[in-house]
Enzyme design. Sequence first.
Site, PDB file in Angstrom:
ATOM      1  N   CYS A  48       0.848  -1.186   0.000  1.00  0.00           N
ATOM      2  CA  CYS A  48       0.000   0.000   0.000  1.00  0.00           C
ATOM      3  C   CYS A  48       0.887   1.240   0.000  1.00  0.00           C
ATOM      4  O   CYS A  48       1.783   1.366   0.843  1.00  0.00           O
ATOM      5  CB  CYS A  48      -0.909   0.001   1.222  1.00  0.00           C
ATOM      6  SG  CYS A  48      -1.936   1.484   1.349  1.00  0.00           S
ATOM      7  N   CYS A  51       0.355   3.198   3.517  1.00  0.00           N
ATOM      8  CA  CYS A  51       0.832   2.741   4.831  1.00  0.00           C
ATOM      9  C   CYS A  51       1.899   1.658   4.779  1.00  0.00           C
ATOM     10  O   CYS A  51       2.436   1.270   5.815  1.00  0.00           O
ATOM     11  CB  CYS A  51      -0.345   2.251   5.669  1.00  0.00           C
ATOM     12  SG  CYS A  51      -1.092   0.710   5.065  1.00  0.00           S
ATOM     13  N   CYS A  97      -7.401  -0.956   1.403  1.00  0.00           N
ATOM     14  CA  CYS A  97      -6.365  -1.465   2.295  1.00  0.00           C
ATOM     15  C   CYS A  97      -6.984  -1.645   3.677  1.00  0.00           C
ATOM     16  O   CYS A  97      -7.596  -0.716   4.214  1.00  0.00           O
ATOM     17  CB  CYS A  97      -5.198  -0.479   2.353  1.00  0.00           C
ATOM     18  SG  CYS A  97      -3.946  -0.923   3.586  1.00  0.00           S
ATOM     19  N   CYS A 100      -5.126   1.004   6.346  1.00  0.00           N
ATOM     20  CA  CYS A 100      -5.328   2.457   6.342  1.00  0.00           C
ATOM     21  C   CYS A 100      -6.622   2.884   5.669  1.00  0.00           C
ATOM     22  O   CYS A 100      -6.900   4.074   5.569  1.00  0.00           O
ATOM     23  CB  CYS A 100      -4.145   3.167   5.706  1.00  0.00           C
ATOM     24  SG  CYS A 100      -4.002   2.943   3.916  1.00  0.00           S
ATOM     25  N   CYS A 121      -8.606  -5.445  -9.712  1.00  0.00           N
ATOM     26  CA  CYS A 121      -8.185  -4.411 -10.645  1.00  0.00           C
ATOM     27  C   CYS A 121      -7.753  -3.204  -9.804  1.00  0.00           C
ATOM     28  O   CYS A 121      -8.588  -2.512  -9.216  1.00  0.00           O
ATOM     29  CB  CYS A 121      -9.371  -4.077 -11.547  1.00  0.00           C
ATOM     30  SG  CYS A 121      -8.999  -2.953 -12.871  1.00  0.00           S
TER      31      CYS A 121
END
Length: 133
Positions: A48, A51, A97, A100, A121
């Site tokens: 991510c 984070c 995510c 976060c 995607c």
Amino acid sequence: MTDKIDLTEAEWRQKLSPEQYHVLREHGTERAFTGKYEKNKATGVYMCAGCGAPLFASATKYDSGSGWPSYTAPVDDEAVDEVRDASHGMVRTEVRCARCDGHLGHVFPDGPRDQGGLRYCINSASLDFKPGE
């Protein structure tokens, strides 16, 4: 995932590039075929960009032809959250995510059947790449 990240909008704006902020915090989408990881074939883990949490392994990445990096599954069931998205006149499943709550993209049921049938995607702007085994 228990170590949730909760920053103010000002902190997110300082931490992220304008494009990353638009995608991760405002649920934006980068233009198809423009993302830096769409054609990436290197071995490693996609993290991510907000984070640093591990999200997708390169072993699950495939060329869906959609113009965005596509994966058959996250690194584990706790890496991402899936949320109903009824925006833009359609119903889809948004992928966020789990650490976060950053918007990553969407998951669709049109992936490779022999690998579970899902296509995650994902916007390149929501990811960082860590090369490795």
